[in-house]
Structure formats: C-alpha cells, structure tokens
Design a protein around this motif. Structure first.
Motif, short mmCIF file in Angstrom:
data_model
loop_
_atom_site.label_atom_id
_atom_site.label_comp_id
_atom_site.label_asym_id
_atom_site.label_seq_id
_atom_site.Cartn_x
_atom_site.Cartn_y
_atom_site.Cartn_z
N LEU A 18 0.81 -1.23 0.06
CA LEU A 18 0.17 -0.06 -0.02
C LEU A 18 0.82 1.32 -0.03
CD1 LEU A 18 -2.81 -0.83 2.49
CD2 LEU A 18 -3.05 -0.81 0.11
N GLY A 19 2.08 1.10 0.11
CA GLY A 19 2.78 2.13 0.21
C GLY A 19 2.95 2.94 1.43
N LEU A 20 2.90 2.17 2.78
CA LEU A 20 2.74 2.77 3.96
C LEU A 20 4.00 2.62 4.79
CD1 LEU A 20 -0.75 1.71 5.47
CD2 LEU A 20 0.34 3.88 5.36
N SER A 21 4.98 1.63 4.29
CA SER A 21 6.13 1.38 4.91
C SER A 21 7.47 2.10 4.22
CB SER A 21 6.26 -0.21 4.84
OG SER A 21 5.76 -1.10 5.25
N PRO A 22 8.10 2.87 5.05
CA PRO A 22 9.16 3.63 4.39
C PRO A 22 9.99 2.86 3.47
CG PRO A 22 9.27 3.43 6.79
CD PRO A 22 8.22 2.80 6.38
N GLN A 23 10.48 1.72 3.92
CA GLN A 23 11.34 0.92 3.30
C GLN A 23 10.77 -0.38 2.96
OE1 GLN A 23 14.82 0.94 5.95
NE2 GLN A 23 15.80 2.70 4.56
N VAL A 24 11.11 -1.01 1.94
CA VAL A 24 10.40 -2.29 1.52
C VAL A 24 11.50 -3.04 0.85
CG1 VAL A 24 8.11 -1.57 1.26
CG2 VAL A 24 9.70 -1.39 -0.86
N PRO A 25 11.35 -4.36 0.84
CA PRO A 25 12.38 -5.49 -0.02
C PRO A 25 12.08 -5.54 -1.43
CG PRO A 25 11.15 -6.52 1.80
CD PRO A 25 10.51 -5.04 1.84
N ARG A 26 13.37 -5.74 -2.04
CA ARG A 26 13.27 -5.74 -3.47
C ARG A 26 11.87 -6.20 -4.11
NH1 ARG A 26 17.23 -6.35 -7.66
NH2 ARG A 26 16.59 -7.74 -9.35
N PHE A 27 11.35 -7.39 -3.47
CA PHE A 27 10.37 -7.87 -4.33
C PHE A 27 8.99 -7.23 -4.04
CE2 PHE A 27 10.89 -10.09 -0.10
CZ PHE A 27 9.68 -9.86 0.50
N VAL A 28 9.00 -6.41 -3.33
CA VAL A 28 7.60 -5.39 -3.09
C VAL A 28 7.18 -4.44 -4.36
CG1 VAL A 28 6.39 -3.89 -1.57
CG2 VAL A 28 7.73 -5.81 -0.58
N LYS A 29 6.11 -4.61 -5.00
CA LYS A 29 5.56 -3.81 -5.57
C LYS A 29 4.61 -2.81 -4.95
CE LYS A 29 3.02 -3.07 -9.86
NZ LYS A 29 2.21 -3.57 -11.01
N LYS A 30 4.73 -1.63 -5.10
CA LYS A 30 4.02 -0.59 -4.39
C LYS A 30 2.70 -0.35 -5.10
CE LYS A 30 7.13 1.98 -1.51
NZ LYS A 30 7.63 3.13 -0.92
N PHE A 31 1.54 -1.01 -4.82
CA PHE A 31 0.18 -0.77 -5.43
C PHE A 31 -0.70 0.40 -5.18
CE2 PHE A 31 1.50 -5.27 -6.19
CZ PHE A 31 0.83 -5.45 -7.23
N GLY A 32 -0.20 0.92 -4.07
CA GLY A 32 -0.80 2.33 -3.79
C GLY A 32 -0.04 3.19 -2.82
N LYS A 33 -0.29 4.45 -2.89
CA LYS A 33 0.43 5.52 -2.24
C LYS A 33 -0.42 5.95 -0.90
CE LYS A 33 2.47 7.00 -6.39
NZ LYS A 33 2.69 8.07 -7.51
N VAL A 34 -0.68 4.92 -0.16
CA VAL A 34 -1.30 5.41 1.15
C VAL A 34 -0.65 6.15 2.00
CG1 VAL A 34 -2.68 4.33 3.01
CG2 VAL A 34 -3.02 3.20 0.71
N GLY A 35 0.71 5.81 2.17
CA GLY A 35 1.35 6.67 3.03
C GLY A 35 1.31 8.22 2.79
N GLU A 36 1.42 8.61 1.53
CA GLU A 36 1.36 9.70 0.98
C GLU A 36 0.10 10.51 1.26
OE1 GLU A 36 2.81 10.36 -3.06
OE2 GLU A 36 4.42 8.94 -2.60
N ALA A 37 -0.91 9.77 0.98
CA ALA A 37 -2.46 10.12 1.20
C ALA A 37 -2.51 10.52 2.63
CB ALA A 37 -3.33 9.13 0.48
N ILE A 38 -2.33 9.52 3.54
CA ILE A 38 -2.32 9.88 4.79
C ILE A 38 -1.64 11.01 5.54
CG2 ILE A 38 -1.69 9.14 7.30
CD1 ILE A 38 -2.21 6.32 6.29
N GLU A 39 -0.34 11.23 5.00
CA GLU A 39 0.44 12.57 5.28
C GLU A 39 -0.39 13.90 4.72
OE1 GLU A 39 4.60 14.46 5.11
OE2 GLU A 39 4.65 12.34 4.47
N ASP A 40 -0.95 13.80 3.35
CA ASP A 40 -1.50 15.02 3.12
C ASP A 40 -2.72 15.20 3.91
OD1 ASP A 40 0.30 15.27 0.77
OD2 ASP A 40 -0.84 13.90 -0.66
N ALA A 41 -3.59 14.17 4.22
CA ALA A 41 -4.57 14.68 5.08
C ALA A 41 -4.34 15.19 6.31
CB ALA A 41 -5.49 13.15 5.26
N ILE A 42 -3.51 14.77 7.08
CA ILE A 42 -2.90 15.05 8.22
C ILE A 42 -2.45 16.62 8.20
CG2 ILE A 42 -1.26 14.84 10.09
CD1 ILE A 42 -1.56 11.91 9.75
#
Length: 299
Positions: free
Chosen positions: A225-249
């Motif tokens: 979802l894009g919530l974790s700041p660092q992810v392993p090589r095998f992860v594909k980010k299917f969303g940008k939820v982290g950015e959306a949360i920060e924008d909302a806050i």
C-alpha cells in the motif's frame, strides 16, 4: 439431534485443492477494517508476526509475544467473513517441543477462531508439523528466508542464490509437505528454485519474493500500500496510502491552526427550548387533560 452450521469461510483443505488451479491470492492483515476489505479479494489472510515491525516498531519479528498474535488474530477473524485466516506462531512458542507447540497452537486457534497456524522451518519442524496436524491443527509451513532466524542467518538475506544451497531448501519443502502441511510459504528464493519446488511437491507454494512460478502470492499489506518507508526488493507498491495519509494530516493541521475547522457543519446545534415561564406540554398530555364529550337527551 446435532445442528451443523454452514460455514462460508474457506478452510485449509480448500487452499490445498487450489494447487495448479490458478494463482492463490493472499495478504497479511492485522486489524478488522483492513481485513474486511482484503476479504473481498483474497483466498487467505495471514496474521503475520511482521506486525511487530510494521505496527509496533520492533526491529525484527523476534520480540513478538503470543498474546499480541492472539489479539490481532481475533480482530482479523472478526473482520473477515470468507477468507481462511492463518495466524503466525511467534518465535519461542513452538520450537521447544511438539507438545509445547500443540499447547500454544491450540490456544491460538481456540482464542482467535482462526483456521490454521503458520510455522517457520523445514526439516527441523517436520516432526512438529506432523504432531500438530495429527491432532487437528492445520499448519502452513514457511521455508527459505525465515525472519525469526534472522540472528542466526545474519540478516534478511535471500536464499538459494547458488545451486549449492538448493538441495537443502528442496529437502525442507519435501519434508514439510510429507509431514502434512497444507501449503508452504517460499520467501526470498530464486525463480529456478521456486519453480523446481512448486513442481516437486503436492501442496501449494505461496511466494513472497519467490517469483511468479509459485502457486500463489502474498505480500505485507502495508508494504504494497506504500505505508512502509522501506520495503524489500520483491515488493511492488500498488498504492500511495502513506502519501495520502500525510497529505490529509497536513491539511487537518493547517485547518485547525487557521480555525477553518471545525465549522458550524461540524458542530452540534442547540435544541429548541420553550419560552421562559411556560412549561412545555406534549400533545399526549394535552389529550389526556381534555374532558370527554357526553351525550345529552332532550326533555
């Protein structure tokens, strides 16, 4: 006369039957509301001990206690209605002996109502897997990179990157399948090895960083979802939820400081009150005080 409830939730044998029938879809889940969303699309949900790192800030999964897994397991089971829910057995809860593993796994299943548990380890856990399965506890195995062993293997390192390592990992897969595991997670191993294992055993392989050659795929939800700041090589980010949360806050903080929030639309109005000195009388009270009409006769 016994009464049997019809369960719509998938069970461990249903997952095993999906071998070769098309990719199995899975995600981790740690709380009820995200479990309810993922439940619409996933075949099983894993309450992974990764929650220790993702939700509680631990550096590894090692410190996660059994009670924490049970608490999150309850939440996920309440949120999901169809998907099989699998709960990770945390470090220290099953390695000592098969009987200790059974005691703790039985507690997990009784207190969460999950459908299976997951155990890390291949040949060293084969006896324990067999012991649990024979006593009614479905077990998902986990081989390759086993995060609970991070202090022994020297970090989160991919496995099977040289052919010399293949035989041991293939034996792990064969032994857990023979012991009765209904599926096996292959973590962070190379595509050729994943393909060999998937072809060689009769239970589904669930890949996490193990290529498209597996029977199914799983990712940590917060990673994809894009919530974790660092992810392993095998992860594909299917969303940008982290950015959306920060924008909302950020927007919330700006509105509060500028007094743009809350507005009258977000405030409870006063109720209408009767004028001072007059008591409010309900219509039912008015009706009760009226005298009933009487019939008068002439003469």
């Amino acid at each position: 006369m016994s009464v049997h409830n019809s369960r719509k939730r998938l069970l461990a044998p249903d997952i095993t039957a999906m071998k070769g029938q098309g990719p199995i879809v899975a995600l981790t889940a740690y709380h009820a509301h995200t479990a309810a969303i993922a439940d619409r699309y996933c075949d099983f949900l894993l309450v992974g001990d990764s929650l220790g790192m993702v939700m509680h800030g631990f550096e590894t999964t090692v410190p996660v206690p059994l009670e924490l897994m049970i608490m999150h397991g309850r939440a996920v089971v309440r949120g999901a209605k169809r998907a099989l829910v699998v709960v990770d057995m945390p470090f220290g809860s099953y390695e000592e002996s098969p009987s200790v593993a059974f005691r703790n796994a039985a507690r997990v299943m009784k207190e969460t109502d999950c459908g299976a548990v997951k155990i890390e380890g291949g040949r060293r856990m084969a006896e324990t897997i067999r012991y649990l399965v024979e006593r009614g506890i479905p077990v998902m195995a986990h081989i390759g990179l086993t995060p609970q062993s991070v202090n022994v293997i020297g970090g989160f390192k991919a496995q099977g990157r040289t052919t010399e390592q293949w035989a041991a990992i293939e034996e792990d897969a064969r032994l857990v399948a023979d012991a009765g595991a209904f599926a096996v997670v292959l973590e962070a191993i190379t595509q050729p090895l994943a393909a060999r294992i998937t072809e060689a055993i009769n239970i589904p392989t669930i890949g996490i960083g193990a290529s498209e050659s597996c029977d199914g795929q799983i990712l940590v939800m917060e990673d994809m979802l894009g919530l974790s700041p660092q992810v392993p090589r095998f992860v594909k980010k299917f969303g940008k939820v982290g950015e959306a949360i920060e924008d909302a806050i950020q927007s919330y903080a700006e509105d509060v400081r500028s007094r743009a929030f809350p507005t009258p639309d977000h405030t409870y109005p006063m109720k209408a009150e009767a004028p001072k000195g007059r008591s409010r009388v309900s219509p039912s009270q008015v009706r009760a005080t009226k005298k009933p009409k009487t019939l008068s006769s002439k003469g």
